[in-house]
Design an enzyme around this catalytic site. Structure first.
Site, PDB file in Angstrom:
ATOM      1  N   GLY A  14       0.784  -1.237   0.000  1.00  0.00           N
ATOM      2  CA  GLY A  14       0.000   0.000   0.000  1.00  0.00           C
ATOM      3  C   GLY A  14       0.811   1.279   0.000  1.00  0.00           C
ATOM      4  N   SER A  15       2.051   1.228  -0.521  1.00  0.00           N
ATOM      5  CA  SER A  15       2.829   2.479  -0.537  1.00  0.00           C
ATOM      6  C   SER A  15       2.205   3.481  -1.508  1.00  0.00           C
ATOM      7  CB  SER A  15       4.300   2.218  -0.878  1.00  0.00           C
ATOM      8  OG  SER A  15       4.464   1.873  -2.225  1.00  0.00           O
ATOM      9  N   ASN A  16       1.644   2.998  -2.607  1.00  0.00           N
ATOM     10  CA  ASN A  16       0.946   3.926  -3.520  1.00  0.00           C
ATOM     11  C   ASN A  16      -0.291   4.507  -2.858  1.00  0.00           C
ATOM     12  OD1 ASN A  16       1.988   4.251  -6.421  1.00  0.00           O
ATOM     13  ND2 ASN A  16       2.352   2.080  -5.971  1.00  0.00           N
ATOM     14  N   LEU A  88      -8.739  -9.214 -10.895  1.00  0.00           N
ATOM     15  CA  LEU A  88      -9.463  -8.694 -12.051  1.00  0.00           C
ATOM     16  C   LEU A  88     -10.803  -8.131 -11.568  1.00  0.00           C
ATOM     17  CD1 LEU A  88      -9.156  -8.617 -15.157  1.00  0.00           C
ATOM     18  CD2 LEU A  88     -10.448 -10.762 -15.239  1.00  0.00           C
ATOM     19  N   ASN A 103      -6.141   2.231 -12.805  1.00  0.00           N
ATOM     20  CA  ASN A 103      -5.140   1.317 -12.231  1.00  0.00           C
ATOM     21  C   ASN A 103      -3.746   1.827 -12.573  1.00  0.00           C
ATOM     22  OD1 ASN A 103      -4.094  -1.167 -11.097  1.00  0.00           O
ATOM     23  ND2 ASN A 103      -3.708  -1.853 -13.190  1.00  0.00           N
ATOM     24  N   HIS A 105       0.182   0.350 -13.320  1.00  0.00           N
ATOM     25  CA  HIS A 105       0.916  -0.878 -13.639  1.00  0.00           C
ATOM     26  C   HIS A 105       2.406  -0.538 -13.704  1.00  0.00           C
ATOM     27  CE1 HIS A 105       1.303  -4.945 -15.137  1.00  0.00           C
ATOM     28  NE2 HIS A 105       2.221  -4.481 -15.965  1.00  0.00           N
ATOM     29  N   ASP A 146      -5.054  -5.157 -17.544  1.00  0.00           N
ATOM     30  CA  ASP A 146      -4.082  -4.205 -18.110  1.00  0.00           C
ATOM     31  C   ASP A 146      -4.369  -3.777 -19.542  1.00  0.00           C
ATOM     32  OD1 ASP A 146      -2.667  -4.552 -15.693  1.00  0.00           O
ATOM     33  OD2 ASP A 146      -1.605  -6.282 -16.524  1.00  0.00           O
ATOM     34  N   GLU A 175       5.909   6.104  -9.441  1.00  0.00           N
ATOM     35  CA  GLU A 175       4.485   5.903  -9.152  1.00  0.00           C
ATOM     36  C   GLU A 175       3.995   6.903  -8.102  1.00  0.00           C
ATOM     37  OE1 GLU A 175       3.668   1.253 -10.128  1.00  0.00           O
ATOM     38  OE2 GLU A 175       4.345   1.691  -8.099  1.00  0.00           O
TER      39      GLU A 175
HETATM   40  C1  GAR Z   1       3.062  -1.213  -7.585  1.00  0.00           C
HETATM   41  O1  GAR Z   1       4.331  -1.163  -8.179  1.00  0.00           O
HETATM   42  C2  GAR Z   1       1.976  -1.344  -8.633  1.00  0.00           C
HETATM   43  O2  GAR Z   1       2.291  -0.718  -9.835  1.00  0.00           O
HETATM   44  C3  GAR Z   1       1.924  -2.833  -8.829  1.00  0.00           C
HETATM   45  O3  GAR Z   1       2.075  -3.376  -7.545  1.00  0.00           O
HETATM   46  C4  GAR Z   1       2.900  -2.514  -6.763  1.00  0.00           C
HETATM   47  C5  GAR Z   1       2.199  -2.279  -5.446  1.00  0.00           C
HETATM   48  O4  GAR Z   1       3.013  -1.569  -4.553  1.00  0.00           O
HETATM   49  N1  GAR Z   1       0.691  -3.218  -9.453  1.00  0.00           N
HETATM   50  C6  GAR Z   1       0.576  -4.233 -10.294  1.00  0.00           C
HETATM   51  O5  GAR Z   1       1.502  -4.965 -10.576  1.00  0.00           O
HETATM   52  C7  GAR Z   1      -0.820  -4.417 -10.875  1.00  0.00           C
HETATM   53  N2  GAR Z   1      -0.780  -5.312 -12.000  1.00  0.00           N
HETATM   54  P1  GAR Z   1       2.402  -0.874  -3.281  1.00  0.00           P
HETATM   55  O6  GAR Z   1       1.489  -1.895  -2.606  1.00  0.00           O
HETATM   56  O7  GAR Z   1       3.572  -0.532  -2.423  1.00  0.00           O
HETATM   57  O8  GAR Z   1       1.635   0.325  -3.726  1.00  0.00           O
END
Ligand code: GAR
Length: 190
Positions: A14-16, A88, A103, A105, A146, A175
């Site tokens: 969940g850093s994003n 999905l 989303n 990616h 995607d 991101e």
């Molecule tokens: C992120 O890099 C995101 O782009 C990717 O998972 C990571 C989650 O990081 N998403 C995918 O691969 C979706 N197909 P986070 O939990 O630290 O935000």
């Protein structure tokens, strides 16, 4: 009154999600109103708690039930933001929120997308193929992994001595910077 109400969906760290929460904390128009996760052990739950945000854990059955979509509609979310969310999205939910689910990616789609291409698997494949660049893609969500229309991309180099971890760090940095800003741009159009 805030006029763009967001729900964040995340499956793990969940850093994003946190970068988005922080970015809009003092925003006059955009409100991160809730966090949803399919994983009861996801660290994103602790992040949500830290910011006093309502967090909901759901099962696959619940995700696919009409009641789940109805509940999201009743909450009045203007946008569903997937941030490290790995399932999905069911077609009925996509249809209920046309062009309102986005989303992120961790690669330059359409390359390195599709089922099974997420998180570290993406960075491992990029390095294995000796790519010189990678990046991020922010896109609308449709009923295929995607494949929705692309809203934004940003690139970064892949260095000769990169490991999946070092590349993941570079990608996360991109991101965290761009995702909140792209969301802000979409919210301005609401
Ligand atoms: C992120 O890099 C995101 O782009 C990717 O998972 C990571 C989650 O990081 N998403 C995918 O691969 C979706 N197909 P986070 O939990 O630290 O935000």
């Amino acid at each position: 009154m805030k006029n763009c109400k967001l729900a964040l969906f995340a499956s793990g760290n969940g850093s994003n999600a946190e970068a988005i929460i922080k970015y809009f904390l003092a925003d006059k128009h955009v409100e991160v109103a809730a966090v949803y996760t399919n994983n009861k052990n996801a660290f994103v739950l602790q992040r949500a708690h830290r910011y006093g945000l309502a967090a909901t854990v759901f099962t696959k059955e619940e995700f696919h039930a009409p009641a789940f979509t109805r509940q999201l509609q009743q909450q009045g979310f203007d946008m569903l933001v997937l941030a490290g969310f790995m399932w999905l999205v069911p077609p009925a939910l996509v249809a209920a929120f046309p062009d309102k689910i986005i989303n992120i990616h961790p690669a330059l789609l359409p390359a390195y997308g599709g089922k099974g291409m997420y998180g570290h698997f993406v960075h491992e494949a990029v390095i294995r193929n000796k790519e010189k660049k990678s990046g991020i893609t922010i896109h609308y969500v449709n009923e295929q992994y995607d494949r929705g229309d692309i809203l934004f991309q940003a690139e970064c180099p892949v260095l000769p001595d990169d490991t999946p971890d070092t590349l993941a760090r570079r990608i996360h940095h991109l991101e965290h910077h761009h995702y909140p800003r792209v969301i802000a741009g979409l919210c301005r159009k609401i």
